[in-house]
Every structure is written in structure tokens, then in C-alpha cells.
Design a protein around this motif. Sequence first.
Motif, short mmCIF file in Angstrom:
data_model
loop_
_atom_site.label_atom_id
_atom_site.label_comp_id
_atom_site.label_asym_id
_atom_site.label_seq_id
_atom_site.Cartn_x
_atom_site.Cartn_y
_atom_site.Cartn_z
N GLY A 45 2.83 16.28 5.01
CA GLY A 45 2.62 17.18 3.88
C GLY A 45 3.71 17.08 2.84
N ASP A 46 4.94 16.83 3.26
CA ASP A 46 6.04 16.70 2.30
C ASP A 46 5.82 15.53 1.35
N ALA A 47 5.23 14.45 1.87
CA ALA A 47 4.97 13.29 1.01
C ALA A 47 3.96 13.64 -0.08
N HIS A 48 2.96 14.42 0.27
CA HIS A 48 1.98 14.86 -0.73
C HIS A 48 2.62 15.80 -1.75
N LEU A 49 3.43 16.71 -1.28
CA LEU A 49 4.12 17.62 -2.20
C LEU A 49 5.03 16.85 -3.15
N ALA A 50 5.70 15.83 -2.64
CA ALA A 50 6.58 15.02 -3.50
C ALA A 50 5.77 14.28 -4.55
N MET A 88 0.82 -1.21 0.00
CA MET A 88 0.00 0.00 0.00
C MET A 88 0.85 1.26 0.00
N LYS A 89 2.09 1.16 0.50
CA LYS A 89 2.97 2.32 0.51
C LYS A 89 3.32 2.78 -0.91
N ASP A 90 3.28 1.85 -1.85
CA ASP A 90 3.54 2.21 -3.24
C ASP A 90 2.31 2.78 -3.93
N ALA A 91 1.12 2.40 -3.45
CA ALA A 91 -0.12 2.80 -4.10
C ALA A 91 -0.76 4.03 -3.47
N PHE A 92 -0.42 4.34 -2.21
CA PHE A 92 -1.05 5.42 -1.46
C PHE A 92 0.00 6.31 -0.81
N VAL A 93 -0.38 7.56 -0.57
CA VAL A 93 0.37 8.41 0.35
C VAL A 93 -0.30 8.23 1.71
N CYS A 94 0.37 7.56 2.63
CA CYS A 94 -0.23 7.19 3.91
C CYS A 94 0.28 8.09 5.03
N GLY A 95 -0.61 8.40 5.97
CA GLY A 95 -0.23 9.21 7.11
C GLY A 95 -0.63 10.66 6.95
N ARG A 96 0.15 11.57 7.51
CA ARG A 96 -0.20 12.99 7.50
C ARG A 96 1.00 13.88 7.18
N LEU A 138 -8.16 17.30 3.98
CA LEU A 138 -8.51 18.65 3.50
C LEU A 138 -7.78 19.71 4.32
N ASP A 139 -7.73 19.53 5.64
CA ASP A 139 -7.03 20.49 6.49
C ASP A 139 -5.54 20.51 6.19
N LEU A 140 -4.97 19.33 5.94
CA LEU A 140 -3.54 19.25 5.62
C LEU A 140 -3.21 20.06 4.37
N TYR A 141 -4.05 19.92 3.36
CA TYR A 141 -3.80 20.67 2.11
C TYR A 141 -3.95 22.17 2.33
N GLU A 142 -4.98 22.55 3.06
CA GLU A 142 -5.18 23.98 3.32
C GLU A 142 -4.03 24.57 4.12
N ARG A 143 -3.54 23.81 5.08
CA ARG A 143 -2.55 24.31 6.02
C ARG A 143 -1.11 24.22 5.49
N GLU A 144 -0.78 23.08 4.83
CA GLU A 144 0.61 22.81 4.50
C GLU A 144 0.92 22.72 3.02
N VAL A 145 -0.02 22.19 2.23
CA VAL A 145 0.29 21.93 0.83
C VAL A 145 0.06 23.15 -0.04
N PHE A 146 -1.13 23.71 -0.01
CA PHE A 146 -1.44 24.82 -0.90
C PHE A 146 -0.53 26.04 -0.70
#
Length: 316
Positions: free
Chosen positions: A273-278, A263-271, A304-312
Motif C-alpha cells: 500500500g505504501d508504494a501506491h500512496l507514494a 516493469m518496476k518503472d512502469a508499474f506498481v507491482c505487488g501488494r 480493490l481490497d488494498l485501496y479500501e483497506r489501506e490506501v483510502f
Amino acid sequence: MRIGYFLSTEEYTPAELLEQARGAERAGFEALWISDHYHPWTDAQGQSPFVWSVIGALSQVCQLPVTTAVTCPTVRIHPAVVAQAAATSAVMHSGRFVLGVGSGEALNEHILGDVWPQTDVRLEMLEEAVEVMRELWRGGFVNHHGKHYTVEHARIYTLPDTPPPVYVSGFGPKAVDLAARIGDGFVNTSPDAELVRRFREGGGGDKPCQAGFKAAYAQTEEEGVRIAYERWPNAGVPGELSQVLPSPRHFEQAAELVRPEMMKDAFVCGRDGDAHLAKIEEYAKAGFDEVYVANTGPNWQGLLDLYEREVFPRVR
């Protein structure tokens, strides 16, 4: 790059999907994807509302553009009916609607007892289906007698000012070539620069390229892996099985070969923000113009909060 949110109809009730759409707009997401299924992939996902009802409701709760990711207009629903549904959706969303189409999966399309065709035939059917829909969107009465579809004295009366764009999904070379030839855009789920290059050089030019990835928001990566494995083990099922297995029961059987760590290859797991940005950067480097993130599990508000706070703030 435009960043959107993916509404997973396989996992959430209509009310939850509408709540997620409202939340995504408030958080700063710029568009929505929504899946179109008759069945979920596994019983653990547990939902599968009729997508056209949800799309209509979305027009009343947010202003974000909506793309189906993706609709199969070939077997379960005749393209003349999909054409009417898409036209109404475009009207209700004031032109902010894109019909994403693909050649489908047996999981959803076999339910009326129709033969599930081989890949080449499915692509041939998809091409004719798009032709039928575009002919109907031009207005007037349509008579079509093709290899796969017949339409007699049909007219769509409720039409948008501009026909809905048709974005075509493609994962193999033949499907990508078809998308380049007939699509107003391209849809995929892998950060594969070669597929984008093939689409653009095959006739797609600078048309939009959309892609999506999955996440499992949780307090830890391990908890995210657990949720992803519980809800979406089918993400680890390889090859063409996703196109030919006929029921959630069969996907569950195939998923017995999938291990949680996959699942680590198929999903971004956890919280993180750097993993989502990558992950977003992977798709940007591959040449995609838009990327959509889907959450699995109960913690979608956290994503949603993670994206608003850290990603966007970091990508804009």
C-alpha cells in the motif's frame, strides 16, 4: 485529489469490466477511466470490446463518473458519430460522462486502410473533430465543410442538458498546447509537473488535470513484475513507437527489447500500500487533480481490497 479506477478494455471481457466497476464503487473509488481500442497492445492482453457498448452498460451497474481515456475521433470513427455516441453516453450517465480525446495510435486507427498522418496533421484533425462535435452538441442541423471532415444536414436528437466536457490528451509540447487551447481538461499518464504547468499557463488555467498509472497486484513484487511483463511489455516500448506501430504483432516484436525489470518503472507491482500512496503523491505533487489506477492480471479484486483497506483511509 480524486482517485479513480481505470477499466482496461484491452485485457478484460465486458462482463469483467462491469464487475470491476461495481467493485470499484463499493471499494470507494470516485470515478472511472475506460480505454477505447480496436486492438489490444499484445495478444497476451487478449480483449478489446467496443467501448460504447460497455459505457452504456456501466450506466446500469454503478453511479461513478466515466471518462474515456482516450477516444480518437479522427480516423477510425468520424467525429459526427463519436459526437452521437458521447451525447447518448452523457444522457445515460445523467451528465457524469467526460469525453477524453487524443490523436490516437495506428494500432487502432489504420484498420480501414487510411493513411496514418504525421503528428502535426493528427493534431490538426483532432482540433477540427472537436469543433464538429461541439457544433453538433449545440443542437439543430449542422453543415460543416472543413479541411478534414464533411457533415451534411446532421442533427443529434438525443442530447444531454449540458454538452459533455472534452478533455484532451497531450504528451508532447504541441499536443499539450492544443489541450490548453481547446480542452475542458487535460489527460496524461506521467507525473510530469512541467506538462501540467504548460497546460495551465497556456490557457488551461484551473481546468481539471487527469492522469493514470498501472499496477500489477500480486502476493509479491516479483510475481507482479512477472504478470506485468507477460501482459503489458509494451509499457517499456520507448518514444513514438506506440503511436506508429500498426498491430499487436509489431508491439510484441518491439517488446523483445524490453526486460522484465523495466516493469518496476512502469508499474506498481505487488501488494504494498505504501508504494501506491507514494505513486499517488507523485501525481499530486505534479499538480494533477485526479489519478486513476489500472490493474493488470487476474488479481484485480486484491487491488480493490488494498485501496479500501489501506490506501483510502490514509489519503482521506
